[in-house]
Design a protein around this motif. Structure first.
Motif, PDB file in Angstrom:
ATOM      1  N   TRP A 145       0.828  -1.202   0.000  1.00 23.26           N
ATOM      2  CA  TRP A 145       0.000   0.000   0.000  1.00 23.26           C
ATOM      3  C   TRP A 145       0.870   1.264   0.000  1.00 23.26           C
ATOM      4  O   TRP A 145       0.759   2.120   0.844  1.00 23.26           O
ATOM      5  CB  TRP A 145      -0.947  -0.004   1.197  1.00 23.26           C
ATOM      6  N   GLN A 146       1.802   1.345  -0.970  1.00 20.16           N
ATOM      7  CA  GLN A 146       2.697   2.478  -1.136  1.00 20.16           C
ATOM      8  C   GLN A 146       3.481   2.793   0.147  1.00 20.16           C
ATOM      9  O   GLN A 146       3.694   3.950   0.500  1.00 20.16           O
ATOM     10  CB  GLN A 146       1.912   3.714  -1.586  1.00 20.16           C
ATOM     11  N   GLY A 147       3.906   1.750   0.816  1.00 19.21           N
ATOM     12  CA  GLY A 147       4.725   1.925   2.006  1.00 19.21           C
ATOM     13  C   GLY A 147       3.955   2.216   3.271  1.00 19.21           C
ATOM     14  O   GLY A 147       4.568   2.452   4.324  1.00 19.21           O
ATOM     15  N   ARG A 148       2.642   2.163   3.213  1.00 23.53           N
ATOM     16  CA  ARG A 148       1.860   2.445   4.433  1.00 23.53           C
ATOM     17  C   ARG A 148       1.776   1.241   5.360  1.00 23.53           C
ATOM     18  O   ARG A 148       1.455   1.393   6.545  1.00 23.53           O
ATOM     19  CB  ARG A 148       0.455   2.903   4.056  1.00 23.53           C
ATOM     20  N   VAL A 149       2.018   0.050   4.849  1.00 20.08           N
ATOM     21  CA  VAL A 149       2.035  -1.164   5.668  1.00 20.08           C
ATOM     22  C   VAL A 149       3.408  -1.810   5.506  1.00 20.08           C
ATOM     23  O   VAL A 149       3.848  -2.055   4.374  1.00 20.08           O
ATOM     24  CB  VAL A 149       0.928  -2.150   5.254  1.00 20.08           C
ATOM     25  N   ASN A 150       4.094  -2.084   6.621  1.00 17.18           N
ATOM     26  CA  ASN A 150       5.444  -2.634   6.568  1.00 17.18           C
ATOM     27  C   ASN A 150       5.600  -3.740   7.599  1.00 17.18           C
ATOM     28  O   ASN A 150       5.114  -3.626   8.732  1.00 17.18           O
ATOM     29  CB  ASN A 150       6.476  -1.541   6.845  1.00 17.18           C
ATOM     30  N   LEU A 151       6.289  -4.788   7.194  1.00 19.20           N
ATOM     31  CA  LEU A 151       6.578  -5.919   8.074  1.00 19.20           C
ATOM     32  C   LEU A 151       8.067  -6.209   8.032  1.00 19.20           C
ATOM     33  O   LEU A 151       8.663  -6.282   6.951  1.00 19.20           O
ATOM     34  CB  LEU A 151       5.795  -7.159   7.634  1.00 19.20           C
ATOM     35  N   ASP A 152       8.665  -6.380   9.203  1.00 18.43           N
ATOM     36  CA  ASP A 152      10.076  -6.741   9.324  1.00 18.43           C
ATOM     37  C   ASP A 152      10.168  -7.840  10.378  1.00 18.43           C
ATOM     38  O   ASP A 152       9.936  -7.592  11.565  1.00 18.43           O
ATOM     39  CB  ASP A 152      10.899  -5.517   9.733  1.00 18.43           C
ATOM     40  N   ALA A 153      10.475  -9.059   9.945  1.00 16.82           N
ATOM     41  CA  ALA A 153      10.494 -10.197  10.867  1.00 16.82           C
ATOM     42  C   ALA A 153      11.765 -11.006  10.667  1.00 16.82           C
ATOM     43  O   ALA A 153      12.305 -11.086   9.554  1.00 16.82           O
ATOM     44  CB  ALA A 153       9.270 -11.084  10.645  1.00 16.82           C
TER      45      ALA A 153
END
Length: 753
Positions: free
Chosen positions: A554-562
């Motif tokens: 979503w154009q960088g509005r949702v981010n996951l780092d795991a």
């Protein structure tokens, strides 16, 4: 949108008249939506700040050409040459937290976080200023895998993936850099409490062994950066206050120069403390300069002076905790258990572009410190001097379809400490017990090669050669009456690291790495307060296996780092307390450390023109399932027990709201699982939930004045907990109670001239 088109068309028609009047007409727009942006600022040296109106228009008559900077709180800044009579659109790109756009400098490479082959957390300036601004504790604790403890005000202990087991007090086994210079002293300790929050603008935290580029250490690396180059002339002041007599004020001046800028600040913080005998008083002065003598080189300088005094209330037993959590440990007041430290730190960093594809960055520092520590059992005085430096060469080239980046360099530190231990008679130094001259030397060479391969693969091969040594020359020994000496050298140790990153389209990537760690004991662990010298203490050795996934939608509005990791550590150093209450150290066999760390953030609203301009949620989970693999001590077998001082699970939830009127709200919930407090797992800190909030309002007036007012509360659920327990404590003195529900507030004023 229609009004914007009509406005811009009229500007074009009026351009000839405008040129005669030498008037500038700028329309500030969102690059993607082409919507006009009110509230954008235009700044330049010797020019009054201009602010775009409700139609995104900036109009004024400049006296000459200027190199200007156009900024907006929700957009990336843009700089360009402005001429009298100029008429143009200024297209600003929306700020994004997308992992592919957030650039970090970990492992000496400026790459987007998406392309980094390691577990890295960023603590931004916004993170630091969403809590009470008296310390870094809460901001750092919002990141997965990281725990900062504060056993007493200004008494920090940092654990990255459980690395605080060998740190009964102070910061050990974690390498810290400040403005690209080593801030961890040669003896392995880091006086992080000498820094005020304002001395840190951004932070990057590498979790796990990073010895391939940063030398010995299993606990990770923290890179701290302060403001390097002011982009405007500004005077600012701050006033903060809170419960328990907390008062903090700061004055700062930023001054641009022809080829750089200078910044100076002074901050004073004091408080009475929640517990008896827990007052703190800290004064910090920083002077920084950033200059560009030529197009190929830059020079940055920093001077930091810190004067810190804080009282140590001491740990309590469970009975004392229930009786009165605000009491000090019996004897702490009578013996004036406290720390007084004055430190001067000065450094310089020089960057030079030797060739188009070859750069060198070299930094050097000197440091001196006076340290005085009356304690219940003794009285310690130290005078420390150290110096050191770091240099690196970076070469980049394209070899056909393969991009190549080579990094090579070295780091060296030398420290000398005159240390004296006395008896403590009612808070006054008594007869000397022993006096030592302590000399520590450590250094390493590092090499790293990065290959940008076809199919969006990035391969990193790196290793370092580490050496360290300490010498203890005892000139006074009241017990034996005979001077003595001891030394310990660690033969050169090679620490390798291999990492690979595979990008999956533009917004996702997977990474995997294997890295080795080597962490020799610090001189404080070998030479303890009762006078013994333990030369048999071995260095910790470990190997870390890690895999991770990063993605944005979503154009960088949702981010996951795991990430998932397994760290196998041998010769683990643990602490214990003898019958006299002295903290000693020993190697505890081996540990298995398995974990999962994940951070998820999503921005539901991001519209600077709407009343609700920003609405964001962030969640951070830490699962650390660490245990002793092989550990026998004192006839007890602790194999299979949970690792002391590590919470198996923790969860942080954050809510951030901003309005176009300048109001903002930050809410934070932090759950911490139960923590084993001894190797036998017979005593635990109970699980707890912390809730904090900050409500504020910030605005710019008359193009020159910046104003912010805020208020908030901590531990709003009034939980009973310790923000840093004593581990393996003798006589059951485990607990260091933290404050209950408390409140704070503050005011900030800035003037651009």
């Amino acid at each position: 949108m229609k009004f914007y088109k009509i406005t811009f068309f009229l500007l074009l028609l009026l351009a000839p008249i405008t040129l005669l009047a030498q008037e500038v007409q700028l329309v500030i727009l969102d690059k993607d939506t082409r919507e006009t942006l009110p509230g954008a600022t235009l700044q330049a040296e010797n020019l009054e700040t201009q602010v775009s109106n409700n139609n995104g228009l900036i109009s004024f008559i400049p006296a000459q050409n200027y190199f200007v900077k156009v900024s907006h709180v929700a957009y990336e800044s843009q700089s360009f040459q402005l001429r009298p009579g100029m008429t143009r659109e200024v297209l600003l790109e929306r700020k994004s937290t997308a992992l592919g756009e957030v650039v970090v400098s970990a492992f000496e490479t400026d790459r987007p976080l998406l392309e980094q082959g390691a577990a890295i957390s960023r603590v931004s300036e916004a993170d630091l200023y969403r809590f009470n601004e008296r310390s870094i504790v809460q901001a750092f604790n919002t990141k997965p895998g990281i725990r900062v403890e504060e056993r007493a005000p200004a008494s920090y202990r940092i654990s990255i993936r459980g690395s605080a087991l060998r740190s009964p007090f102070g910061v050990r086994n974690v390498k810290v850099y400040w403005n690209d210079m080593p801030f961890t002293f040669p003896d392995g300790t880091t006086p992080l409490n000498l820094l005020d929050l304002s001395n840190i603008q951004n932070s990057e935290i590498i979790k796990g062994p990073a010895g391939s580029i940063y030398g010995a250490g299993n606990g990770g690396v923290i890179n701290l950066q302060s403001l390097q180059q002011p982009n405007q002339n500004k005077i600012s002041s701050e006033l903060g206050f809170g419960d328990f007599g907390m008062l903090r004020y700061r004055f700062a001046v930023d001054q641009r120069t022809e080829n750089g800028g200078i910044s100076a600040s002074y901050v004073h913080q004091q408080s009475d403390g929640y517990r008896d005998h827990s007052a703190v008083d800290r004064k910090v002065f920083q002077l920084g300069g950033h200059f560009s003598p030529s197009a190929k080189q830059t020079i940055s300088t920093n001077i930091l002076y810190s004067d810190l005094n804080y009282q140590i209330p001491g740990a309590l037993t469970e009975g004392q905790l229930l009786e009165n959590p605000q009491m000090a440990r019996p004897g702490s007041v009578e013996q004036n258990s406290s720390i007084a430290q004055k430190s001067l730190y000065a450094g310089v960093t020089h960057s030079y572009q030797i060739l188009e594809n070859l750069e060198n960055v070299t930094s050097a520092y000197v440091q001196t410190s006076e340290f005085e520590n009356p304690f219940i059992l003794d009285y310690k005085r130290e005078l420390q001097h150290s110096y050191g430096g770091r240099t690196k060469f970076v070469f980049q080239d394209q070899l056909g379809s393969v991009g190549l980046r080579l990094i090579a360099g070295g780091e060296y530190q030398y420290g000398k400490t005159a240390a004296q231990n006395f008896g403590n008679r009612d808070g006054v130094a008594d007869t000397v017990r022993f006096a030592d001259d302590l000399i520590t030397t450590q250094g390493f060479l590092f090499q790293q090669a990065e290959f940008e391969l076809p199919s969006d693969l990035i391969l990193t091969l790196a290793f370092s050669e580490n050496f360290s040594r300490y010498d203890i020359n005892r000139s006074i020994d009241a017990q034996t009456g005979v001077p003595s000496g001891a030394e310990r050298r660690f033969d050169p140790v090679i620490i390798p690291r291999i990492a690979v990153v595979k990008r999956i389209g533009n917004n996702a990537a997977v990474h995997a790495s294997v890295s080795s760690g080597f962490s020799p004991p610090t001189i404080a662990e070998v030479r303890t307060n009762e006078g013994s010298i333990n030369l048999d203490l071995d260095a910790e050795r470990g190997v870390n296996y890690e895999a991770g996934y990063r993605a944005g939608w979503w154009q960088g509005r949702v981010n996951l780092d795991a990430s998932l990791f397994y760290f196998r550590l041998d010769q683990t150093i643990t602490s214990f307390t003898n019958e006299q209450g002295v903290v000693l150290f020993r190697n505890a066999g081996a540990t298995d450390q398995r974990g999962i760390e994940a951070l998820l953030d999503y921005t539901l609203v991001q519209n600077p023109n709407a009343f609700l301009s920003n609405l964001k949620f962030t969640h951070a989970f830490t699962g650390h399932y660490f245990e002793f693999r092989n550990y026998e001590s004192g006839g007890n077998d602790f194999s299979g027990n949970k690792l002391t001082g590590v919470a198996p699970n923790s969860l942080v939830n954050q809510f951030d709201l901003t309005t176009s009127l300048g109001f903002y709200l930050n809410l934070t919930h932090h759950f911490v699982d139960e923590i084993p407090l001894n190797d036998g797992n017979t005593v635990f800190q109970e699980a707890y939930n912390l809730v904090s909030a900050r409500l504020g309002w910030r605005k710019t007036f008359i193009n020159r004045w910046d104003l912010e007012v805020y208020a908030g509360g901590e531990n709003l659920l009034d939980e009973s907990y310790s923000l840093g327990n004593d581990l393996n404590a003798f006589a059951g003195r485990y607990y260091q109670p933290a404050p209950g529900r408390n409140y704070f507030g503050g005011l900030k004023v800035g003037f651009r001239y």
